[in-house]
Design an enzyme around this catalytic site. Sequence first.
Site, mmCIF file in Angstrom:
data_model
loop_
_atom_site.group_PDB
_atom_site.id
_atom_site.type_symbol
_atom_site.label_atom_id
_atom_site.label_comp_id
_atom_site.label_asym_id
_atom_site.label_seq_id
_atom_site.Cartn_x
_atom_site.Cartn_y
_atom_site.Cartn_z
ATOM 1 N N HIS A 149 0.656 -1.464 -0.116
ATOM 2 C CA HIS A 149 -0.304 -0.020 -0.329
ATOM 3 C C HIS A 149 1.217 1.403 -0.446
ATOM 4 C CE1 HIS A 149 -3.877 -2.023 1.163
ATOM 5 N NE2 HIS A 149 -3.609 -1.941 0.159
ATOM 6 N N HIS A 154 -2.220 2.429 -8.840
ATOM 7 C CA HIS A 154 -3.276 2.087 -9.823
ATOM 8 C C HIS A 154 -4.806 2.857 -9.105
ATOM 9 C CE1 HIS A 154 0.002 -0.767 -11.115
ATOM 10 N NE2 HIS A 154 -0.109 -0.038 -12.074
ATOM 11 N N THR A 201 3.161 7.588 -3.917
ATOM 12 C CA THR A 201 4.154 8.334 -4.759
ATOM 13 C C THR A 201 4.833 6.460 -4.672
ATOM 14 O OG1 THR A 201 5.839 8.185 -2.523
ATOM 15 C CG2 THR A 201 3.853 9.593 -3.273
ATOM 16 N N HIS A 374 -1.487 -13.395 -2.513
ATOM 17 C CA HIS A 374 -2.950 -12.683 -1.750
ATOM 18 C C HIS A 374 -3.060 -14.208 -1.488
ATOM 19 C CE1 HIS A 374 -4.416 -9.333 -4.596
ATOM 20 N NE2 HIS A 374 -4.641 -8.736 -3.337
ATOM 21 N N ARG A 458 -5.603 -7.968 -14.550
ATOM 22 C CA ARG A 458 -4.889 -6.578 -14.345
ATOM 23 C C ARG A 458 -2.855 -7.036 -14.890
ATOM 24 N NH1 ARG A 458 -8.395 -3.923 -13.869
ATOM 25 N NH2 ARG A 458 -9.296 -3.534 -12.289
ATOM 26 N N ARG A 462 -2.364 -5.244 -18.373
ATOM 27 C CA ARG A 462 -0.800 -3.767 -17.791
ATOM 28 C C ARG A 462 0.055 -3.890 -19.150
ATOM 29 N NH1 ARG A 462 -2.595 -3.317 -11.365
ATOM 30 N NH2 ARG A 462 -4.231 -2.317 -11.977
#
Length: 605
Positions: A149, A154, A201, A374, A458, A462
Amino acid sequence: MVTPRRTSLPVRLLADLAEVVDRRFGWSRLPTPAGLAVLVGLRSALRAHNLVDTGGHPGDPLPPDTGGAHRGARTVDGTYNDLAAPRTGSVGCRFGRNFPLAATAPETGDRLVQPNPRLVADVLLRRDRFRPATTLNLLAAAWIQFEVHDWFSHTTDDTAPFTVTLDDRDPWPERPMTVASTPTVPAPRPGDPPTFVTAGTHWWDASQIYGGTAEFAAALRSGKDGELALDQLGLPPLDATELLAADEAAANAWVGLALLHSLFLREHNAICRRLAQRYPALTDQQLYDTARLVNAALIAKIHTIDWTPAIIAHPTTVAAMRANWFGVLGERVARRFGRLASSEVLCGIPGTAVDDSGVPYSLTEEFVAVYRMHPLIPDELTVRDLADDRPLVTHPFPDLGVTAIRDRLAETPMDTLFYSFGRANPGALTLHNYPGHLRALARPGRPLLDLATVDILRVRERGVPRYNEFRRLLRLPPVTSFARMTDDPEWARELADVYGDVEDVDLMVGLYAEPALPGFGFSDTAFRVFVLMASRRLSADRFFTTDFRPEIYTEAGMAWVRDNSMRTVLLRHFPTLAPALDGVGNPFAPWRPTRPRRTEERTAR
């Protein structure tokens, strides 16, 4: 565009030799000193070949800081870490790449949806039984989400979703199944693939604690002595928490994240008290800024010397991660003599000169992809009595989610929860171990989500290459058959049924199928990206390099980073955990029960 790195002849020779030795013998089979030398060479080769610039920040440029106004503190939006190029690594910057841009075009059309990501999730990822990672505790799983985190964020676009085809017998309650897309930004050079930008950032700046907006950062402040406001549960006040309501990462919060947020919010305040005692003339803002620097550096140190050696516990990688921080001369030499040389190999990265390897700093889409972990999340948590290890209650994981955090912390003391996490195992990063509750994830104000299906989509969306091509681009041999991809014959058959062609296997699936090296919690293929990017996050950041010094951190701040670790942080704020940590070599490994087992008691009698 690929920006070649100019390297000296000895470094190029070392890199070339390391790749030859690795292909011939495998770095993990070598004695630790030789294996460490090969990893240093592999890192040089990766720095030379696997850093690709996707273009500058798409926003308007900022003026360079020629007067040093931003020298002593991190900014909320990550600007001015690079004083000459202030937008580098800041909110809204492009994600970089580890591969040539021609290999990173987003998948579209049939390629995007074949094989069906829902089928991949059902057949290959779905947890059929819980497979524990027995060398780790659940705090290790919470930690990596806490860190992710900070690094990766995104944005998504609900107005242009993907539609996932569902079988008529599929029990999914919402039809059609839709998944929000990721917005793109045109590449600066015509003909290059589109790029993706970060909502946070890219610096290792503890932004998951301090916030990415001025409003949230201000709401956390107590306004006194640089400290942060905490409520009676040890959490940020509700008015600050409400500012996160629209944040995607905050919607994925759970009790494990809350424990770590609370721990390092408390640590910030402890640092402030030490600084105020030592330097009474410092203002509230100066105390806050310095404590944030110290806290962020301590988190980076903990990740480097505690968490990573726990999840890749091979003797060579343990030595390599400690060398990233202390150098091969080691911690004892650093403590006794300080920094003896400018070399990062000898004395570690902190305190060296900034080095971005000739490519403007950013994190990469490939780095995001290999951190999809995960399966670490189990199905339930047993809360244990801190005094005698008795099971008190077992919570299914949905009862630990974002809407239940305050209820769980109100009913159970935080030290008891930390102890329970220390005694529980996370899941192993393998096929057939993706938790069911994340495959029907309910989040306030958001559609139901099958996170396993989303993970597959994802990576394709990407433009991260599929497994075999990913290996080729890292100069690793491709896998020639499903039987060689995994050591489980049944899994090989399932892979063949789903994919048909070994070249079509998704990156994440290949990483989970790949047999792990001794002591490894994830694949050697993923490790190659870590070898490159783990050190880059330190070496490109001036607050870990050029400005990692007493003039910026203060003497007391430097001592705080030097003298502390995950163990000392836990025991400073929760001293009742001492018996559980006694004799435990790594705080992310399973903790000791606080009483002898009955069989041990009978043996003793």
